[in-house]
Design an enzyme around this catalytic site. Structure first.
Site, PDB file in Angstrom:
ATOM      1  N   LYS A 106      -4.338  -6.787   1.550  1.00  0.00           N
ATOM      2  CA  LYS A 106      -4.742  -5.612   0.765  1.00  0.00           C
ATOM      3  C   LYS A 106      -5.003  -6.035  -0.679  1.00  0.00           C
ATOM      4  O   LYS A 106      -4.270  -6.882  -1.221  1.00  0.00           O
ATOM      5  CB  LYS A 106      -3.631  -4.565   0.835  1.00  0.00           C
ATOM      6  CG  LYS A 106      -3.971  -3.224   0.208  1.00  0.00           C
ATOM      7  CD  LYS A 106      -2.835  -2.215   0.421  1.00  0.00           C
ATOM      8  CE  LYS A 106      -3.118  -0.878  -0.204  1.00  0.00           C
ATOM      9  NZ  LYS A 106      -2.041   0.113   0.032  1.00  0.00           N
ATOM     10  N   SER A 146      -3.351   4.536   1.992  1.00  0.00           N
ATOM     11  CA  SER A 146      -4.332   3.813   1.238  1.00  0.00           C
ATOM     12  C   SER A 146      -4.708   2.439   1.830  1.00  0.00           C
ATOM     13  O   SER A 146      -5.730   1.883   1.444  1.00  0.00           O
ATOM     14  CB  SER A 146      -3.828   3.599  -0.193  1.00  0.00           C
ATOM     15  OG  SER A 146      -2.656   2.826  -0.216  1.00  0.00           O
ATOM     16  N   SER A 183       1.316   4.696   3.120  1.00  0.00           N
ATOM     17  CA  SER A 183       0.045   3.954   3.119  1.00  0.00           C
ATOM     18  C   SER A 183      -0.071   2.810   4.109  1.00  0.00           C
ATOM     19  O   SER A 183      -1.164   2.274   4.279  1.00  0.00           O
ATOM     20  CB  SER A 183      -0.235   3.409   1.722  1.00  0.00           C
ATOM     21  OG  SER A 183      -0.824   4.412   0.948  1.00  0.00           O
TER      22      SER A 183
HETATM   23  N1  GLN Z   1      -1.139   8.980   0.193  1.00  0.00           N
HETATM   24  C1  GLN Z   1       0.007   8.884  -0.653  1.00  0.00           C
HETATM   25  C2  GLN Z   1      -0.431   8.963  -2.095  1.00  0.00           C
HETATM   26  O1  GLN Z   1      -1.563   9.175  -2.320  1.00  0.00           O
HETATM   27  C3  GLN Z   1       0.751   7.603  -0.378  1.00  0.00           C
HETATM   28  C4  GLN Z   1       0.039   6.437  -0.921  1.00  0.00           C
HETATM   29  C5  GLN Z   1       0.763   5.146  -0.678  1.00  0.00           C
HETATM   30  O2  GLN Z   1       1.665   5.041   0.145  1.00  0.00           O
HETATM   31  N2  GLN Z   1       0.381   4.159  -1.448  1.00  0.00           N
HETATM   32  O3  GLN Z   1       0.334   8.818  -2.999  1.00  0.00           O
END
Ligand code: GLN
Length: 479
Positions: free
Chosen positions: A75, A150, A174
């Site tokens: 990532k 994400s 995410s």
């Molecule tokens: N979707 C969640 C957010 O927008 C979690 C994102 C994540 O785990 N990085 O904060």
């Protein structure tokens, strides 16, 4: 032999026996990337030459390395020395880290081949990959749909056989939510199990790096490499290294599981509920004890998260001011306008929203009313999880209330997007390990079962996931 289709453990066996060389594997994966990237767009950067070179080097290396010749995707919020690391943000477009993240060092030492850097929501803020500052990624199951976020690029890459394994990061879901949307396995380790050294910070008290994999075995394999103490991350816990592969196939006889009502919240899609309940029944048939429980305080996790995570983000992202890292606005005039212009041009809308939310929650007069109260809610969540674990070995439920949604479906409604992480967020606030494992389909799209464990009990979580994998007989999508 279609090497790109193989799991990491299958590849390892072929490499060790000398039946296949790391070069052959990497060439097969790079060919695959060339064929499908036009549709999937999982990567921000493919390291074609570097991967080939590394694979060639490995021909003379020790074949018993734990990830010998395994193609891995990383990532793009995880630092790679000499290779751009953008967090899918325009503000970091030209940022090249001078060092490797601890997990990347571990991968290299383990004999893995890094194929490329994967797309994500900007600074890991989002649930669909549509917040990427560069381009969206598409779900290999249905190219009109999102891969989740994400870590959507990492999940899509593994799903589409563009890498055997991938690293993601999980602050509120995410790793698990995109794993669920793409029908792969995703594990968020216990907070402190994997070093965050070299992970670009979003919300430091929640962030954790973990594997996205084609099956449970591969997730365990990757954990054996990355879950080690690192003094450079002060939250890395010093424990003797565990073997996550041990006992993986021991089954679930006598294991006590709680099906948590709040992990099948109001608004859960019918097909998702059916698949999760089906998986629970199958685990029961395999000898587990499954009871329904309610943990009402989990209902406050989402609002607490959207104070705590933005508060930490507003502080962490203050460093992108055009002076030290990445992009600097041209002709900005004085220092204040340099900061303002750089940030206005460099950050996307969701990142700006989070910074404003966080700065507001931390400001004098609101700190007690918002941030401090959110921390109190967090303490209650930790307490109630702890109580549940006095009775149960693991908690189960849906990873996300829905299957993958259409591109553009939720972009205009941030709250609808936030609800995608309703079941995953409490786990980050609790610091607990959790996996998402495919357990069935709803409307032809994959559904993930979430399994949450006690701190540092990834072993149980993976064992239950393995039992689910065996009983679900889930077929991975072949694009
Ligand atoms: N979707 C969640 C957010 O927008 C979690 C994102 C994540 O785990 N990085 O904060």
């Amino acid at each position: 032999m279609e090497l790109h289709r193989k799991t990491a453990h299958e590849l390892l066996e072929l490499h060790r026996k000398g039946e296949v060389s790391p070069v052959e594997t990497v060439v097969s994966v790079l060919d695959r990337v060339r064929r499908v990237e036009g549709d999937v767009a999982a990567y921000l950067l493919v390291l074609d030459d570097a991967a080939r070179r590394r694979a060639a080097e490995l021909e003379s290396a020790d074949r018993n390395l734990p990830l010998y010749g395994v193609p891995v995707a990383v990532k793009d919020n995880i630092c790679t020395k000499g290779t751009p690391t953008t967090c899918a943000s325009k503000i970091l477009k030209n940022f090249i880290p001078p060092y490797d993240a601890a997990v990347v060092e571990r991968l290299r030492d383990a004999g893995a081949v890094i194929v490329g850097k994967t797309n994500m929501d900007e600074f890991a803020m989002g649930s669909s990959c549509e917040n990427s500052g560069f381009h969206p990624t598409r779900n290999p199951w249905d190219l009109e749909r999102v891969p989740g976020g994400s870590s959507g690029g990492s999940a899509a890459a593994v799903c589409a056989d563009e890498a055997a394994l991938a690293l993601g990061s999980d602050t509120g879901g995410s790793i698990r939510q995109p794993a669920s949307f793409c029908g792969v396995v995703g594990l968020k380790p216990t907070y402190g199990a994997v070093s965050r050294y070299g992970l670009v910070a979003f919300a430091s008290s929640l962030d954790q790096i973990g594997p996205l994999a084609k099956d449970v075995h591969d997730a365990a394999l990757m954990m054996n490499v990355i879950a080690v103490h690192d003094p450079r991350d002060s939250t890395s816990v010093n424990r003797p290294p565990a073997d996550f592969l041990a006992g993986l196939d021991d089954g679930v006889r006598g294991v006590k599981l709680a099906l948590v009502e709040e992990f099948l919240p109001e608004g859960t899609e019918r097909g998702v509920r059916a698949a999760v309940e089906g998986a629970a029944a199958a685990l029961e048939k395999s000898g587990a004890v499954v009871e329904k429980v309610s943990l009402p305080v989990l209902r406050y996790a989402l609002p607490a998260y959207y104070l705590i995570a933005p508060a930490e983000a507003s502080s962490n992202l203050a460093r992108y001011d055009g002076v030290q890292y990445g992009r600097r606005a041209a002709q900005a005039g004085d220092l204040a306008s340099l900061y303002g212009k750089t940030r206005r041009e460099g950050f996307g809308a969701e990142v700006k929203r989070r910074i404003m939310l966080g700065a507001y929650a931390l400001s004098a007069g609101y700190y007690d009313a918002y941030y401090l109260r959110a921390l109190k809610v967090r303490a209650l969540i930790v307490r109630d999880f702890g109580r549940a674990f006095e009775k149960y070995d693991a908690l189960i439920g849906a990873t996300s209330p829905t299957v993958s949604f259409k591109l553009g479906e939720k972009t205009a409604d941030p709250l609808a997007m936030y609800l995608s992480d309703l079941c995953t967020i409490p786990v980050n606030l609790g610091g607990l390990p959790a996996v998402s494992v495919p357990c069935g389909l709803s409307g032809g799209l994959p559904v993930g079962l979430q399994i949450v464990g006690k701190p540092f009990d990834e072993g149980t979580v993976l064992r239950v996931a393995r039992a689910c994998e065996v009983s679900a007989g889930f077929e991975r999508k072949v694009l």
